[in-house]
Motif scaffolding. Structure first.
Motif, short mmCIF file in Angstrom:
data_model
loop_
_atom_site.label_atom_id
_atom_site.label_comp_id
_atom_site.label_asym_id
_atom_site.label_seq_id
_atom_site.Cartn_x
_atom_site.Cartn_y
_atom_site.Cartn_z
N VAL A 69 0.83 -1.21 0.00
CA VAL A 69 0.00 0.00 0.00
C VAL A 69 0.86 1.25 0.00
N ALA A 81 1.00 4.11 -2.90
CA ALA A 81 0.87 5.55 -2.63
C ALA A 81 2.02 6.29 -3.30
N TYR A 117 -2.98 16.03 8.91
CA TYR A 117 -4.28 16.26 8.27
C TYR A 117 -4.75 17.69 8.49
N SER A 168 -10.03 7.17 9.52
CA SER A 168 -8.86 6.37 9.10
C SER A 168 -7.97 6.02 10.28
N ARG A 170 -10.72 0.55 2.21
CA ARG A 170 -10.23 1.80 1.62
C ARG A 170 -9.66 2.73 2.68
N GLN A 171 -10.43 2.89 3.79
CA GLN A 171 -9.97 3.78 4.86
C GLN A 171 -8.69 3.26 5.52
N ALA A 179 -6.35 1.36 4.13
CA ALA A 179 -5.23 1.56 3.20
C ALA A 179 -4.86 3.04 3.13
N ASP A 180 -5.88 3.92 3.14
CA ASP A 180 -5.59 5.36 3.10
C ASP A 180 -4.80 5.79 4.32
N GLY A 181 -5.16 5.24 5.48
CA GLY A 181 -4.45 5.59 6.71
C GLY A 181 -2.99 5.18 6.63
N ALA A 211 -1.25 4.66 3.90
CA ALA A 211 -0.59 5.47 2.87
C ALA A 211 -0.29 6.87 3.40
N ALA A 212 -1.25 7.45 4.17
CA ALA A 212 -1.05 8.80 4.71
C ALA A 212 0.16 8.81 5.63
N THR A 258 3.31 8.98 3.31
CA THR A 258 3.58 10.10 2.41
C THR A 258 3.71 11.43 3.14
#
Lengths: 292, 275
Positions: free
Chosen positions: A172, A176, B159, B196, B262-263, B265-267, B269-270, B273
């Motif tokens: 993941v 990204a 965030y 997330s 989705r949430q 994976a977004d967490g 990834a956040a 990055t």
């Protein structure tokens, strides 16, 4: 207009808002770190509370179990590139839209949300000497392997299961990173007739260097600090102490052997290892920053 | 062009095999959980003759999985609520308010992120024992909050940095106190991040075994994951029941994953990055 008291309240507001976080982190994370280092120079048992200098450290480095644990750390460092390359390659294929890429993303990620304890328990069944993996090997004519009972094999087995369970996380992170990749570069490579390996090596790797470094460090940290559940369930450090890692050693000395000061010394050594990993990350990131 | 397409099909095969290797262990466990002991001993691979729930029932009732489940639920709920509250307050202050020492505090959080639990567990256990918090819900909740707070603060701060300061200014001009801005503006605006981060924190706490083993030594206070580890000893000669217990512990996470992947994976990834 606001009264002076209200205005003072406003001025203090940021401190009030951060106070619970600061208190928690200082009291329960940073202060124990200092306590632990201090504690590692005191004795256990009869010598409880008395200063013993570096006795714990001497004992630690003479202990074959801890030596084995450090040896396994070295093994993890050697296996690290593999553990990073697997999710990296898979992310590349998903990014290049291998048939079924949409499905793969969610399938591969799913073991990452399972507890190491559950993963370990499941693989205990799969890897038992008379279990399905060996049955499958026998079916294709390969002899049975004592996955968790052979001291030369067990650590590789546990690391393999750890990689199985965690590569989705790194995947993941890689995806990204790919989201920030300039698609025009890839198109240019295609137009120039670059092969897939050429494209990966000359376009994708240089563009994702930061992501790769990040995954390297997090994977290393994960191997050093989140294999406890697997070790606890799958091998309990055995056979013959061949699957000890510093984190498991700390647990055994603290929880089973009632040697908290010795455990603290091992903690301090683990922290130093983590510190080196962290420093390495910073210096790598700095160098990458200069290249930009 | 065609070389690219060919290569994609060549890798498609190992990719599919890997997907199988990812799913199969769980399918195997679910199948075993549905077998009788006899069926399992005779043939490990065959499909269970019928979908049976007896094993699930045995696993649930005999070693107190129900109780462990409730323990986990209580501890995780309180930990996540506290983490999100404390983390969002600090994240708001560190990203939107100017005050002396804020960058020091942020750096302190980052430093704490690099202190693994194993490094502080011995003194922490002592401190908790001295304060009478060992083997209590508040003790374990505090330990979880301490463990996952740096991560939570870090992500909430990142965030809230994406929210324009003009929004805060406008709310202040409208007569809101700093606390009012937090409650009326920042909390609602932070919903996606809170979701997330909250899911990730919940997963970390739910899946943990080390902290829970250390903080909750007595049998009746076990959390679900520690309970799973005690199943093996109990059912070493009854693998189907053991597999059922493992399945019970895995199901809540699988359900969460099906609905919220989705949430999650977004967490993750956040976290990578924003660094």
């Amino acid at each position: 207009m606001a009264t002076p008291a209200a205005r003072r309240g406003e001025r203090l507001a940021p401190y009030v808002l951060v106070a619970p976080a600061v208190l928690t982190i200082v009291v329960l994370r940073l202060w124990p770190l200092l306590l632990g280092v201090n504690f590692s120079f005191t004795g256990d048992g009869e010598r409880d509370g008395t200063a013993v200098g570096v006795d714990n450290y001497l004992e630690l480095f003479r202990d074959p179990l801890f030596q084995g644990a450090l040896g396994n750390v070295a093994l993890l460092v050697l296996l690290l590139p593999v553990a990073v390359a697997i999710p990296g390659l898979i992310a590349t294929f998903i990014y290049l839209r291998v048939p079924g890429h949409r499905l793969y993303r969610s399938v591969y990620f799913f073991p990452a949300v399972l507890s190491p304890v559950i993963v370990g328990a499941i693989f205990n069944l799969l890897l038992a000497f008379d279990g399905p993996v060996n049955a499958a090997l026998a079916a294709v004519g390969i002899g049975r392997i004592d996955w968790l009972g052979d001291p030369d094999v067990a650590m590789f087995t546990v690391v393999g299961v750890h990689v199985w369970a965690t590569f989705g996380m790194a995947l993941v992170v890689f995806l990204a990173g790919f989201a920030t990749l300039d698609a025009a570069l890839l198109d240019a490579a295609r137009v120039d007739g670059a092969s897939l390996p050429q494209t990966i090596w000359h376009v994708i790797v240089p563009s994702l260097i930061r992501t790769i470094q990040f995954v390297f460090v997090t994977t290393m940290v994960g191997m050093l600090t989140s294999m406890f559940g697997l070790l606890y369930v799958m091998t309990s450090g055995g056979p013959e102490g061949s699957t000890y890692l510093p984190e498991y050693y700390i647990w055994i000395q603290q929880g089973q052997m009632n040697r908290p000061a010795l455990a603290s010394a091992a903690s301090t050594v683990l922290f130093l290892i983590m510190l080196v990993v962290g420093m390495l990350q910073i210096s790598l990131l700095r160098r990458a920053g200069r290249e930009d | 062009m065609s070389r690219f397409r060919l290569a994609r099909w060549v890798v498609a095969v190992p990719m599919a095999l890997l997907a199988l290797a990812t799913i199969y262990p769980l399918v195997f466990t679910a199948n075993v959980a549905s077998k009788t002991r006899r069926e399992y001993i005779l043939d490990r691979f065959s499909l269970a003759e019928a979908v049976r729930v007896e094993n699930l029932h045995t696993a649930w009732s005999s070693v107190g999985m129900g109780r462990y489940f409730v323990n986990s639920l209580i501890v995780v709920t309180f930990s996540v609520v506290l983490l999100l509250l404390i983390g969002s307050m600090a994240g708001f202050a560190l990203s939107q308010l100017r005050f002396r020492g804020s960058s020091m505090i942020f750096l302190g959080c980052l430093a704490a992120l690099f202190v693994p639990f194993q490094v502080i567990m011995v003194p922490l256990a002592r401190t908790m024992a001295d304060s009478g918090l060992i083997d209590t819900y508040p003790g374990l909740i505090l330990a979880y909050v301490a463990q996952f707070l740096p991560f939570t603060v870090f992500l909430m701060t990142s965030y809230y940095r994406t929210i324009p300061p003009e929004i805060v200014d406008a709310a202040r001009i409208d007569g809101n106190s700093v606390y009012g801005v937090y409650r009326r503006i920042m909390l609602p605006l932070g919903t996606p991040a809170l979701l997330s981060v909250g899911i990730l924190d919940a997963l970390f706490c739910w899946n943990d075994v080390l902290i829970s083993l250390l903080m909750m030594p007595s049998a009746e206070n076990r959390t679900l994951m520690v309970g799973v580890t005690s199943l093996r000893g109990q059912y070493s000669d009854d693998i189907p029941t053991f597999a059922s217990g493992v399945l019970i512990a895995a199901v809540p996470v699988l359900v969460v994953y099906l609905f919220l992947q989705r949430q999650i994976a977004d967490g993750v990834a956040a976290g990578s990055t924003k660094g």
